[in-house]
Motif scaffolding. Structure first.
Motif, PDB file in Angstrom:
ATOM      1  N   GLY A 175       0.705  -1.325   0.014  1.00  0.00           N
ATOM      2  CA  GLY A 175      -0.100  -0.054  -0.107  1.00  0.00           C
ATOM      3  C   GLY A 175       0.981   1.118  -0.206  1.00  0.00           C
ATOM      4  N   PRO A 176       0.397   2.361   0.776  1.00  0.00           N
ATOM      5  CA  PRO A 176       1.077   3.383   0.668  1.00  0.00           C
ATOM      6  C   PRO A 176       2.512   3.355   1.603  1.00  0.00           C
ATOM      7  N   PHE A 177       2.791   1.991   2.058  1.00  0.00           N
ATOM      8  CA  PHE A 177       3.943   1.915   3.064  1.00  0.00           C
ATOM      9  C   PHE A 177       4.926   1.053   2.344  1.00  0.00           C
ATOM     10  N   ASP A 178       4.889   0.928   0.988  1.00  0.00           N
ATOM     11  CA  ASP A 178       5.892   0.044   0.274  1.00  0.00           C
ATOM     12  C   ASP A 178       7.272   0.764  -0.073  1.00  0.00           C
ATOM     13  N   LEU A 179       7.806   1.548   0.939  1.00  0.00           N
ATOM     14  CA  LEU A 179       9.179   1.929   0.877  1.00  0.00           C
ATOM     15  C   LEU A 179      10.112   1.020   0.605  1.00  0.00           C
ATOM     16  N   PRO A 180      10.114  -0.174   1.459  1.00  0.00           N
ATOM     17  CA  PRO A 180      11.166  -1.128   1.308  1.00  0.00           C
ATOM     18  C   PRO A 180      11.486  -1.793  -0.064  1.00  0.00           C
ATOM     19  N   GLU A 181      10.176  -1.634  -0.869  1.00  0.00           N
ATOM     20  CA  GLU A 181      10.475  -2.134  -2.203  1.00  0.00           C
ATOM     21  C   GLU A 181      10.257  -1.232  -3.256  1.00  0.00           C
ATOM     22  N   SER A 182      10.383   0.052  -2.921  1.00  0.00           N
ATOM     23  CA  SER A 182       9.886   1.071  -3.799  1.00  0.00           C
ATOM     24  C   SER A 182      10.761   0.705  -5.341  1.00  0.00           C
ATOM     25  N   GLU A 183       9.874   0.625  -6.101  1.00  0.00           N
ATOM     26  CA  GLU A 183      10.652   0.485  -7.541  1.00  0.00           C
ATOM     27  C   GLU A 183      11.446   1.083  -8.231  1.00  0.00           C
ATOM     28  N   SER A 184      10.870   2.763  -7.788  1.00  0.00           N
ATOM     29  CA  SER A 184      11.500   3.892  -8.478  1.00  0.00           C
ATOM     30  C   SER A 184      12.818   4.109  -7.814  1.00  0.00           C
ATOM     31  N   GLU A 185      13.031   3.640  -6.451  1.00  0.00           N
ATOM     32  CA  GLU A 185      14.367   4.024  -5.899  1.00  0.00           C
ATOM     33  C   GLU A 185      15.185   2.741  -5.608  1.00  0.00           C
ATOM     34  N   LEU A 186      14.789   1.671  -5.277  1.00  0.00           N
ATOM     35  CA  LEU A 186      15.589   0.510  -4.731  1.00  0.00           C
ATOM     36  C   LEU A 186      15.260  -0.633  -5.915  1.00  0.00           C
ATOM     37  N   VAL A 187      15.035  -0.511  -7.073  1.00  0.00           N
ATOM     38  CA  VAL A 187      14.801  -1.927  -7.813  1.00  0.00           C
ATOM     39  C   VAL A 187      13.418  -2.568  -7.510  1.00  0.00           C
ATOM     40  N   ALA A 188      13.907  -3.384  -6.242  1.00  0.00           N
ATOM     41  CA  ALA A 188      12.774  -3.964  -5.850  1.00  0.00           C
ATOM     42  C   ALA A 188      12.997  -4.158  -4.371  1.00  0.00           C
ATOM     43  N   GLY A 189      14.096  -3.339  -3.768  1.00  0.00           N
ATOM     44  CA  GLY A 189      14.283  -3.673  -2.312  1.00  0.00           C
ATOM     45  C   GLY A 189      14.856  -4.865  -1.926  1.00  0.00           C
ATOM     46  N   TYR A 190      14.209  -5.416  -0.989  1.00  0.00           N
ATOM     47  CA  TYR A 190      15.131  -6.430  -0.036  1.00  0.00           C
ATOM     48  C   TYR A 190      15.005  -7.681  -1.176  1.00  0.00           C
ATOM     49  N   PHE A 191      14.143  -7.960  -2.092  1.00  0.00           N
ATOM     50  CA  PHE A 191      14.143  -9.186  -2.706  1.00  0.00           C
ATOM     51  C   PHE A 191      14.561  -8.969  -4.260  1.00  0.00           C
ATOM     52  N   THR A 192      15.301  -7.987  -4.530  1.00  0.00           N
ATOM     53  CA  THR A 192      15.963  -7.589  -5.486  1.00  0.00           C
ATOM     54  C   THR A 192      16.608  -8.832  -6.214  1.00  0.00           C
ATOM     55  N   GLU A 193      17.338  -9.527  -5.297  1.00  0.00           N
ATOM     56  CA  GLU A 193      18.221 -10.550  -5.848  1.00  0.00           C
ATOM     57  C   GLU A 193      17.661 -12.012  -5.895  1.00  0.00           C
ATOM     58  N   TYR A 194      16.338 -11.927  -5.870  1.00  0.00           N
ATOM     59  CA  TYR A 194      15.625 -13.254  -5.779  1.00  0.00           C
ATOM     60  C   TYR A 194      14.828 -13.584  -7.055  1.00  0.00           C
ATOM     61  N   SER A 195      14.804 -14.569  -7.328  1.00  0.00           N
ATOM     62  CA  SER A 195      14.071 -14.957  -8.541  1.00  0.00           C
ATOM     63  C   SER A 195      13.575 -16.609  -8.439  1.00  0.00           C
ATOM     64  N   GLY A 196      12.701 -16.806  -9.383  1.00  0.00           N
ATOM     65  CA  GLY A 196      12.156 -18.118  -9.363  1.00  0.00           C
ATOM     66  C   GLY A 196      11.189 -18.383  -8.210  1.00  0.00           C
ATOM     67  N   MET A 197      11.108 -19.458  -7.598  1.00  0.00           N
ATOM     68  CA  MET A 197      10.330 -19.940  -6.548  1.00  0.00           C
ATOM     69  C   MET A 197      10.620 -19.285  -5.285  1.00  0.00           C
ATOM     70  N   LYS A 198      11.808 -18.601  -4.632  1.00  0.00           N
ATOM     71  CA  LYS A 198      12.036 -17.964  -3.555  1.00  0.00           C
ATOM     72  C   LYS A 198      11.430 -16.674  -3.726  1.00  0.00           C
ATOM     73  N   PHE A 199      11.248 -16.015  -4.908  1.00  0.00           N
ATOM     74  CA  PHE A 199      10.542 -14.702  -4.993  1.00  0.00           C
ATOM     75  C   PHE A 199       9.073 -14.910  -4.814  1.00  0.00           C
ATOM     76  N   LEU A 200       8.674 -16.096  -5.360  1.00  0.00           N
ATOM     77  CA  LEU A 200       7.326 -16.366  -5.091  1.00  0.00           C
ATOM     78  C   LEU A 200       6.741 -16.899  -3.604  1.00  0.00           C
ATOM     79  N   VAL A 201       8.072 -17.344  -3.052  1.00  0.00           N
ATOM     80  CA  VAL A 201       7.537 -17.511  -1.610  1.00  0.00           C
ATOM     81  C   VAL A 201       7.534 -16.461  -0.912  1.00  0.00           C
ATOM     82  N   PHE A 202       8.308 -15.016  -1.229  1.00  0.00           N
ATOM     83  CA  PHE A 202       8.039 -13.847  -0.601  1.00  0.00           C
ATOM     84  C   PHE A 202       6.878 -13.390  -0.902  1.00  0.00           C
ATOM     85  N   TRP A 203       6.337 -13.398  -2.035  1.00  0.00           N
ATOM     86  CA  TRP A 203       4.875 -12.967  -2.411  1.00  0.00           C
ATOM     87  C   TRP A 203       3.841 -13.731  -1.694  1.00  0.00           C
ATOM     88  N   LEU A 204       3.882 -14.919  -1.541  1.00  0.00           N
ATOM     89  CA  LEU A 204       3.100 -15.753  -0.956  1.00  0.00           C
ATOM     90  C   LEU A 204       2.985 -15.360   0.727  1.00  0.00           C
TER      91      LEU A 204
END
Lengths: 359, 164
Positions: free
Chosen positions: A236-265
């Motif tokens: 929501g309005p609190f998504d600074l940790p993953e703000s794509e305009s500043e930090l690419v994707a924040g803390y899960f920038t380096e995650y791909s595949g299933m691990k990325f999906l686990v974060f989403w889950l």
């Protein structure tokens, strides 16, 4: 028999989490399209045809699921994520990198163990309380799990081994620590209001009047908890940790595949968790206004469960709509809101609730 | 239950050794988190649910998160750590032995006090609360005052540089 009941409970609770998370995923994808005046996912499976007569109804259902984007968002994305390259950045601990997504998800999943999901009922001579773990500390367990949810995010940011990940992880942990205080205080005020720590007893106390109307300041606790819930899910309005305009994707920038999906889950499960907490604490849980369900009947428990799930879905969708509607906060605004507005309000609210309870 | 106890005890000991033995400060901190969590599990197995939850909220959830936060912010590299001198290692070993010498009689006495079977305590949160606000109200308030003073002191120390 006790073991069988326990296993069934585990199965049900796990399916509730996964079901709510999948519905949230679909609502997020398709709902965001609706809000942004796009069409959204509508291709995969939308053109399934068959010549076999018996499979025609199945094809019809699949076609409609495809047009609604369910196949695309729930099936295709998961399969895609499983077969993607599992990338681990260089110069970091591979073990920690793999551990982080699971540490982010685990507290959320474990929290569901203490949520009562339906009124208690009798079946085949067994009295069943649809709550996986009945612990004495009750709601405090939710706070404990909320406080260790920070580790997954912090570790993910650190093992990313780059500046964007680290900044995202640090922002996320700072944000979660700051908002936990207000969350704790508002939950304490609810505990004082009901005089019990047991979520089951809390819902039972709302059988005639919903919790939000039971105390003149209960709506304050609700608003604080709702805002904090959105901040803790880092959406929501609190998504600074993953703000794509500043930090690419924040803390899960380096995650791909299933691990990325686990974060989403984990994120969607957390939305469902906070909605469930709000419904159980303030909106009567499985109670329907002006309707008394008979106690102990299995069908009443089933209706109660469906009512509870409907209410939870309402708050999930509300959070998703807010996420796609409001612009992001600035970092100082975020911290001011947490420390200078929500925390004092929560403290004053707690004092008022306690004073009303005593006098 | 006994198997679970030994499993948790094993995790507890391994993580305790890991805190001291690992060369990376962040790994140390994470081992300490594991250690504190297994202590919480021990409390839970003794039916002290409130204590277990508070252990997780306060130590694992608040203090260690801040420790980890600072460690990550400072970004301590392995090569930045000064090598320990022989004298320091010797003194540390001596201190450890002295601590062990103190602990042995204490452990001998406390083994007898451990309840053999976990008793089912109902409403233990209520009981703890009652004790804290009646019998132990003075130590409780004194502790809160101490923490308050520590918080104010930390802010004072941190902000002194910026004063005119």
């Amino acid at each position: 028999m006790e073991i069988v009941i326990l296993l069934i409970k585990v199965f049900v609770v796990f399916n509730v989490i996964m079901g709510l998370a999948s519905i949230c995923t679909w609502v997020e994808r398709k709902g965001s399209a609706l809000i942004q005046d796009r069409i959204g996912a509508n291709r995969a499976g939308a053109f399934v045809e068959t010549d076999v007569f018996l499979l025609k109804p199945v094809a019809f259902v699949v076609r409609w699921l495809g047009i609604l984007g369910v196949i695309n968002t729930l099936l295709c994305d998961a399969v895609k994520a499983i077969f993607k390259e599992d990338f681990v950045p260089e110069g970091t601990s591979q073990f920690m990198h793999c551990l982080a997504p699971f540490m982010a998800v685990l507290p959320v999943f474990v929290s569901f163990a203490i949520l009562p999901l339906a009124p208690d009922f009798e079946v085949m001579g067994y009295h069943i309380r649809p709550q996986l773990a009945t612990i004495d500390a009750g709601v405090l367990f939710l706070l404990a799990m909320g406080s260790i949810a920070v580790y997954g995010v912090a570790l993910a940011g650190w093992t990313g081994n780059n500046k964007f990940s680290l900044l995202g992880g640090l922002r996320a942990s700072a944000q979660m620590i700051s908002y936990e205080l207000a969350m704790g205080l508002s939950i304490v005020s609810v505990i004082v209001m009901y005089g019990t720590l047991d979520l089951f007893e809390m819902v039972k106390a709302q059988s005639s009047v919903w919790g939000i109307f039971q105390s003149p300041t209960a709506w304050l606790s609700f608003i604080i908890l709702f805002i904090v819930g959105m901040a803790e899910t880092k959406r929501g309005p609190f998504d600074l940790p993953e703000s794509e305009s500043e930090l690419v994707a924040g803390y899960f920038t380096e995650y791909s595949g299933m691990k990325f999906l686990v974060f989403w889950l984990g994120e969607f499960a957390e939305i469902a968790l906070f909605s469930a907490i709000i419904v159980l604490l303030f909106f009567g849980g499985w109670n329907i206004p002006f309707v008394q369900l008979p106690e102990g009947a299995w069908w009443a428990a089933l209706i109660g469960h469906l009512v509870l799930m409907t209410k939870i879905m309402f708050f999930c969708i509300l959070q998703i709509v807010i996420r796609w509607t409001l612009p992001r906060f600035r970092y100082d605004q975020l911290m001011n809101l947490g420390w200078k507005i929500l925390l004092p309000i929560a403290m004053v609210n707690l004092m008022i609730v306690a004073a009303l309870k005593v006098f | 239950m006994t198997a679970l106890f030994f499993l948790v005890a094993l995790v507890l000991l391994i993580s305790a050794v890991g805190v001291v033995a690992s060369r990376n400060a962040i790994h140390s901190a994470l081992f300490l988190v594991g250690n504190l969590m297994s202590v919480a599990v021990m409390f839970a197995m003794l039916n002290a649910h409130f204590l277990a939850v508070v252990q997780v909220i306060v130590y694992a959830g608040a203090i260690m998160v801040l420790v980890l936060f600072v460690l990550m912010l400072l970004n301590i590299k392995l090569e930045n750590q000064p090598a320990l001198g022989k004298l320091v290692i010797g003194l540390a070993g001596l201190g450890g032995l002295a601590f062990l010498w103190m602990m042995v009689p204490l452990l001998q006495r406390s083994f007898a006090a451990i309840p053999q079977s976990a008793v089912d305590v109902q409403g233990s949160v209520r009981e703890v609360g009652k004790l804290l606000y009646t019998q132990y109200v003075f130590p409780f308030e004194a502790a809160s005052l101490l923490i308050m003073a520590a918080v104010v002191g930390a802010v004072m120390l941190a902000k002194r540089r910026y004063r005119a």
